[in-house]
Motif scaffolding. Structure first.
Motif, short mmCIF file in Angstrom:
data_model
loop_
_atom_site.label_atom_id
_atom_site.label_comp_id
_atom_site.label_asym_id
_atom_site.label_seq_id
_atom_site.Cartn_x
_atom_site.Cartn_y
_atom_site.Cartn_z
N LEU A 276 -10.97 17.65 11.12
CA LEU A 276 -10.34 16.62 11.94
C LEU A 276 -8.87 16.46 11.56
N ASN A 277 -8.03 16.26 12.56
CA ASN A 277 -6.62 15.95 12.34
C ASN A 277 -6.46 14.45 12.58
N ILE A 278 -6.58 13.66 11.51
CA ILE A 278 -6.50 12.21 11.60
C ILE A 278 -5.03 11.79 11.55
N VAL A 279 -4.60 11.03 12.56
CA VAL A 279 -3.17 10.71 12.67
C VAL A 279 -2.87 9.21 12.64
N GLU A 280 -3.92 8.36 12.75
CA GLU A 280 -3.67 6.92 12.75
C GLU A 280 -4.93 6.19 12.29
N GLY A 281 -4.73 5.02 11.69
CA GLY A 281 -5.86 4.21 11.26
C GLY A 281 -5.59 2.74 11.50
N LYS A 282 -6.64 2.01 11.84
CA LYS A 282 -6.54 0.57 12.03
C LYS A 282 -7.83 -0.08 11.58
N ALA B 112 -1.24 -7.89 -2.76
CA ALA B 112 -1.61 -8.23 -1.38
C ALA B 112 -3.07 -7.91 -1.10
N VAL B 113 -3.56 -6.79 -1.65
CA VAL B 113 -4.96 -6.42 -1.47
C VAL B 113 -5.87 -7.48 -2.09
N LEU B 114 -5.56 -7.92 -3.30
CA LEU B 114 -6.36 -8.97 -3.95
C LEU B 114 -6.41 -10.22 -3.08
N ARG B 115 -5.24 -10.58 -2.55
CA ARG B 115 -5.18 -11.80 -1.73
C ARG B 115 -5.95 -11.66 -0.43
N VAL B 116 -5.94 -10.48 0.18
CA VAL B 116 -6.71 -10.26 1.41
C VAL B 116 -8.20 -10.39 1.12
N ILE B 117 -8.66 -9.78 0.02
CA ILE B 117 -10.07 -9.84 -0.35
C ILE B 117 -10.51 -11.30 -0.52
N ASP B 118 -9.65 -12.11 -1.14
CA ASP B 118 -9.97 -13.53 -1.34
C ASP B 118 -9.89 -14.31 -0.03
N HIS C 19 -3.79 -2.69 7.02
CA HIS C 19 -3.93 -4.15 7.11
C HIS C 19 -2.53 -4.77 7.14
N PRO C 20 -2.25 -5.65 8.09
CA PRO C 20 -0.88 -6.16 8.24
C PRO C 20 -0.34 -6.87 7.01
N ASP C 21 -1.18 -7.61 6.28
CA ASP C 21 -0.70 -8.31 5.09
C ASP C 21 -0.27 -7.33 4.00
N VAL C 22 -1.04 -6.27 3.84
CA VAL C 22 -0.70 -5.26 2.82
C VAL C 22 0.55 -4.49 3.24
N LEU C 23 0.62 -4.10 4.50
CA LEU C 23 1.80 -3.38 4.99
C LEU C 23 3.06 -4.22 4.84
N ASN C 24 2.97 -5.48 5.18
CA ASN C 24 4.14 -6.35 5.09
C ASN C 24 4.63 -6.48 3.66
N ALA C 25 3.70 -6.61 2.72
CA ALA C 25 4.09 -6.72 1.31
C ALA C 25 4.80 -5.46 0.84
N ILE C 26 4.29 -4.30 1.25
CA ILE C 26 4.89 -3.02 0.86
C ILE C 26 6.27 -2.86 1.49
N GLY D 276 -9.82 1.44 -4.42
CA GLY D 276 -9.73 0.20 -3.65
C GLY D 276 -8.71 -0.80 -4.15
N ILE D 277 -8.19 -0.61 -5.35
CA ILE D 277 -7.20 -1.54 -5.91
C ILE D 277 -5.91 -1.55 -5.09
N GLY D 278 -5.59 -0.42 -4.45
CA GLY D 278 -4.31 -0.32 -3.76
C GLY D 278 -4.40 -0.01 -2.28
N ASN D 279 -5.63 0.09 -1.73
CA ASN D 279 -5.81 0.31 -0.29
C ASN D 279 -5.14 1.61 0.17
N GLY D 280 -5.06 2.58 -0.74
CA GLY D 280 -4.44 3.86 -0.40
C GLY D 280 -3.19 4.17 -1.20
N LEU D 281 -2.63 3.18 -1.87
CA LEU D 281 -1.47 3.42 -2.73
C LEU D 281 -1.92 4.17 -4.00
N PRO D 282 -1.06 5.01 -4.57
CA PRO D 282 -1.39 5.69 -5.83
C PRO D 282 -1.33 4.69 -6.98
N LEU D 283 -2.45 4.06 -7.24
CA LEU D 283 -2.48 2.94 -8.18
C LEU D 283 -3.81 2.90 -8.91
#
Length: 466
Positions: A69-75, A352-358, A103-110, A311-318
């Motif tokens: 699969l050529n995955i090009v977008e996620g929501k 931001a990920v921690l805050r979204v989970i809460d 997730h908009p909250d995570v994207l905005n923080a980044i 899962g700590i970074g929602n895709g960030l290298p963390l």
């Protein structure tokens, strides 16, 4: 499909007719409605990308599906391919996406942090890493209060091994067969089997019998499995050990939940031998199990060191390692430094990920949706002999397929066929287990009951066609 089930219930009562699976399987299910339109894609097509991968990337890089699969977008819990087709992501990028894709909250923080300062190492002060460490430490019980940030789960487990050896003065490590702790040479040596990774010389690594209630030699008898750890210490390490490491629910190993009470027994044994106990929470952490925030809490223990990533970074290298002040003090005798660990962008995103989970109560949500999913899968198990075991907690679920329930013969070919069929229907799951016969269902934590129903209905339909 929900209406169809309601009508059946009214017609047949609580009892389900033997032909129910055939009734459900007359037509393929449809994805739940989702109010989002993917952007038009004009980039390279799948064939071109695949050829480039083969030419320029390492030959060990593998891909899912006969036609990749050529995955090009996620929501949120959905992914889109180059043609705009929507897929239910029931694997979360190998359990990496917790808050949901983009997730908009995570994207905005980044984004906001990237506009101010993208990188500054820890030789300077910056509030992002301190804020994140404070928030993360608040999630732990006991004296687990000191945080180290790294870039991946492999690096986190490497650091945990170093801590254990320096703190105890011992070299010997004990891990579980069929476990998985990373792709570096040291963390690969923690894995007893060479099915997934390379045979690395193991040195001072001892592999205990896996406390697998379904396939394990002692069933759910935690005491017998724990005795094997004691035997390793008595006869293999001269009575001394640096540490014991395990996942609470094995991820790559096929969503295997350890025998009840196992960790409490083993932690006592290891600590009496002078060792420390390490919990690998790379896949089980951050509320995924539903009943608890951390997987080790399901066994009623408190480790000395906890590792996490994915899962700590929602895709960030963390990644991160959390330990006690006493163990941390040993590293303070020398320099422990990570150029990128806890950089401002990753720290802002992780917080931001921690805050979204809460904020979105994702732990409670995982328990609710996970219970619904497990109940429906176990109902399916009653109607299809190929399903040997359904297991897991919350949104960390495994479905093991066998050709013979008594012999537990792995259904390798059938699993591969169903894997492809699910993709055709729009469901992306993972595969795991020693024999590659376990569906790993570990979606983003925004996964809904409608999504769960679609997944099970798709599996029902696919199995009816075997």
């Amino acid at each position: 499909m929900a209406l169809q089930r309601l009508l059946l219930k009214k017609a047949f009562g609580e009892a389900k007719p033997k032909s129910l699976c055939c009734f459900f399987s007359t037509a393929p299910p449809s994805l739940p409605a989702f109010d989002y339109e993917p952007k038009p894609y004009n980039g390279p097509r799948a064939d071109e990308v695949f050829q480039k991968r083969k030419q320029f990337l390492g030959p060990s890089l593998f891909h899912f599906y006969q036609k990749p699969l050529n995955i090009v977008e996620g929501k949120m819990q959905y992914l889109y391919d180059e043609n705009g087709r929507r897929y239910l992501d029931a694997f979360a990028g190998i359990v990496t996406v917790s808050a949901g894709h983009c997730h908009p909250d995570v994207l905005n923080a980044i984004f906001e942090q990237s506009k101010l300062l993208q990188h500054a190492t820890t030789i300077y002060l910056h509030h992002a890493i301190a804020d994140f460490a404070e928030a993360l430490a608040s999630k732990f019980p006991g004296n687990l209060k000191v945080v180290y940030f790294v870039n991946s789960g492999s690096e986190a487990n490497e650091l945990a091994m170093l801590m254990a050896r320096l703190y105890t003065g011992n070299l010997e490590m004990i891990s579980l067969r069929n476990g998985y702790h990373g792709g570096s040479s040291n963390t690969m040596s923690l894995t007893a089997l060479n099915t997934w990774k390379y045979p690395i010389p193991q040195g001072e690594i001892h592999h205990a019998v896996n406390p697998d209630p379904y396939r394990g030699v002692f069933g759910s008898d935690a005491k017998s499995y724990a005795k094997d750890v004691q035997d390793h210490i008595d006869f293999g390490t001269a009575g001394k050990v640096a540490g014991f490491i395990s996942e609470t629910i094995q991820g790559v190993g096929g969503a295997v939940e350890l025998a009840p009470g196992y960790l409490k027994l083993v932690y006592d044994i290891v600590r009496k031998a002078g060792g420390v106990c390490i919990a690998d929470e790379v896949q089980t952490g951050f509320g995924r199990t539903g009943t608890h925030y951390w997987g080790f809490e399901t066994q009623g223990v408190i480790p000395d060191i906890v590792t996490m990533a994915k899962g700590i970074g929602n895709g960030l290298p963390l990644g991160a390692v959390v330990t006690t002040p006493e163990i941390a003090s040993v590293l303070a005798q020398k320099t422990q430094f990570n150029t990128y660990g806890g950089n401002p962008v990753c720290s802002a995103g992780g917080l931001a990920v921690l805050r979204v989970i809460d904020k979105e109560k994702r732990q409670v949500h995982s328990a609710d949706v996970g219970s619904h999913l497990l109940a429906r899968l176990r109902d399916l198990q009653q109607r299809y002999e190929i399903i040997g075991d359904v297991r897991g907690r919350g949104l960390m679920v495994g479905v093991e397929l066998v050709t013979d329930r008594n012999e537990k013969t792995p259904a390798k070919a059938e699993t591969a066929m169903l894997f492809e069929k699910l993709r055709e229907l729009g469901v992306l799951v993972g595969k795991g287990g020693l024999h590659g016969n376990v569906f790993r269902i570990k979606p983003p934590l925004c996964f809904t009951k409608d999504d769960a129903d679609f997944l099970v209905d798709a599996l029902d339909y696919s199995m009816s066609k075997l």
